[in-house]
Write an enzyme that holds these catalytic residues in place. Structure first.
Site, mmCIF file in Angstrom:
data_model
loop_
_atom_site.group_PDB
_atom_site.id
_atom_site.type_symbol
_atom_site.label_atom_id
_atom_site.label_comp_id
_atom_site.label_asym_id
_atom_site.label_seq_id
_atom_site.Cartn_x
_atom_site.Cartn_y
_atom_site.Cartn_z
ATOM 1 N N LYS A 110 32.029 -16.325 -53.335
ATOM 2 C CA LYS A 110 32.942 -16.306 -52.263
ATOM 3 C C LYS A 110 33.062 -17.594 -51.695
ATOM 4 O O LYS A 110 34.216 -18.071 -51.155
ATOM 5 C CB LYS A 110 31.833 -15.628 -51.090
ATOM 6 C CG LYS A 110 31.980 -14.035 -51.501
ATOM 7 C CD LYS A 110 30.761 -13.339 -50.666
ATOM 8 C CE LYS A 110 30.684 -11.741 -51.038
ATOM 9 N NZ LYS A 110 29.668 -11.076 -50.301
ATOM 10 N N GLN A 134 25.157 -11.421 -45.940
ATOM 11 C CA GLN A 134 24.868 -10.845 -47.418
ATOM 12 C C GLN A 134 23.852 -9.822 -47.510
ATOM 13 O O GLN A 134 22.954 -10.232 -46.772
ATOM 14 C CB GLN A 134 24.893 -12.088 -48.154
ATOM 15 C CG GLN A 134 24.538 -11.798 -49.717
ATOM 16 C CD GLN A 134 26.006 -11.183 -50.219
ATOM 17 O OE1 GLN A 134 27.254 -11.724 -50.030
ATOM 18 N NE2 GLN A 134 26.009 -10.243 -51.043
ATOM 19 N N ASP A 145 33.689 -8.551 -43.085
ATOM 20 C CA ASP A 145 33.397 -7.512 -44.206
ATOM 21 C C ASP A 145 33.655 -6.186 -43.784
ATOM 22 O O ASP A 145 33.594 -5.131 -44.552
ATOM 23 C CB ASP A 145 31.685 -7.543 -44.188
ATOM 24 C CG ASP A 145 31.381 -8.052 -45.786
ATOM 25 O OD1 ASP A 145 32.278 -8.090 -46.492
ATOM 26 O OD2 ASP A 145 30.293 -8.298 -45.900
#
Ligand code: NDP
Length: 312
Positions: free
Chosen positions: A57, A101, A124
């Site tokens: 990422k 995460q 997200d």
């Protein structure tokens, strides 16, 4: 690549195209407003797969012209410490996108942490506010994997309106949001899960079949209506040669990968059997995976534009 006569839904190439468009968007934002989108990832502990995902990422963000930072915390970090880190990022005007995460260490309430993210920085798309916006059709951040799947289909010219879509899996990060996105595209949507009866027969009714069940190569030929479009979301590391043969037959490249590098990647779809019946199939790797990261970058650019617009 062992996917029979099915054409490839090429996620690698599609993601490359999208990332080029996003790089142009970032350059424009910098030019006109002096701002580079900022993505911050909170990484707790040393989960090996998470380390790899986060590195991917970071690299993708930097290559696109964004600023990327990782807040690393030890596995022993308390829920309160993680919440504090998230709140700091919420309050930092140079940070436009915040991502925690997953998975988080045992004992930390992931829902509480995700709910602490400012919904306008929630790139997200896991915050309940964004989930609610998606459900009722308001603008908001959409989870990256399902958004990427729809993008993959559209950019390959697959018609969606009026088609019968079957989604295998009902998780909050893939199956459920994807079902809503496909409804938004006017598909007729069926969502299946572990209690679905006659799974293969239901799947075989699909014009568009998406497999997100987390079971290596479970979607065999009988799940696929001839001519269906099949999207494989699953990611599994196959280390066993017999399992590799079950999935890929005598594919020499795959067998060599297991023998020489110790593993190869497979999805939820049996590529040989499904590929013999499907009109289109997304490969693993190189299908949905690259789109997931591209959509994260798209959301981050969107978050930066939102911040500029709010600043006036
Ligand atoms: P989850 O484990 O959260 O959900 C799996 C879903 O599949 C559940 O709804 C479960 O049903 C259903 N399921 C499990 N076994 C069966 C079965 N035998 N028959 C029917 N349904 C079943 O998985 P995720 O949604 O997080 O991920 C799915 C897959 O996609 C994984 O392989 C994951 O690694 C991959 N993935 C890939 C991404 C990418 O970027 N390419 C991103 C995210 C995930 P129930 O609800 O009843 O338990």
């Amino acid at each position: 690549m062992s996917q029979g006569g099915a054409k490839k839904l090429d996620g690698k190439e599609t993601a490359r195209e999208i990332r080029e468009e996003l790089a142009a968007g970032c350059a424009d934002l910098l030019d006109r407003h002096g701002i580079a989108p900022g993505l911050s990832v909170v990484l707790v502990g040393d989960h090996p797969a998470s380390q790899v995902y986060v590195r991917g990422k970071e690299k993708a963000a930097t290559e696109t012209g964004m600023r990327s930072a990782v807040v690393r915390m030890p596995a022993s970090a308390s829920e309160e410490e993680i919440l504090l880190a998230v709140r700091r990022l919420n309050g930092d005007p140079a940070v436009h996108g915040v991502l925690v995460q997953l998975p988080l260490p045992e004992g930390v309430d992931a829902n509480r942490v995700l709910e602490a993210i400012d919904p306008d920085k929630d790139v997200d798309g896991f915050h309940p506010v964004n989930a609610g916006r998606l459900l009722i059709g308001l603008p908001g951040f959409v989870p990256c994997t399902p958004a990427g799947i729809v993008e993959l289909l559209k950019r390959h010219g697959i018609p969606l309106a009026g088609r019968r879509a079957v989604v295998l899996g009902r998780s909050n990060i893939v199956g459920k949001p994807l079902a809503i996105l496909l409804l938004r595209e006017h598909c007729t949507v069926t969502v299946c899960h572990s209690r679905t009866r006659d799974l293969a027969a239901v799947a075989a009714e699909a014009d568009i079949l998406v497999a997100a069940i987390g079971r290596p190569a479970m979607v065999t030929g009988e799940f696929v209506r001839p001519g269906a479009v099949v999207v494989d979301v699953g990611i599994h590391t196959i280390t066993d040669e017999a399992e590799c043969r079950r999935i890929f037959g005598d594919d020499a490249d795959r067998l060599r990968a297991v023998r020489e590098r110790g593993s190869t990647l497979a999805g939820d779809v049996h590529p040989v059997e499904a590929g013999a019946r499907a009109s289109w199939l997304s490969p693993v790797p190189g299908g949905v995976g690259p789109l997931t990261i591209a959509m994260l970058l798209k959301n981050t650019l969107e978050a930066a534009r939102l911040a500029v617009a709010r600043r006036g």
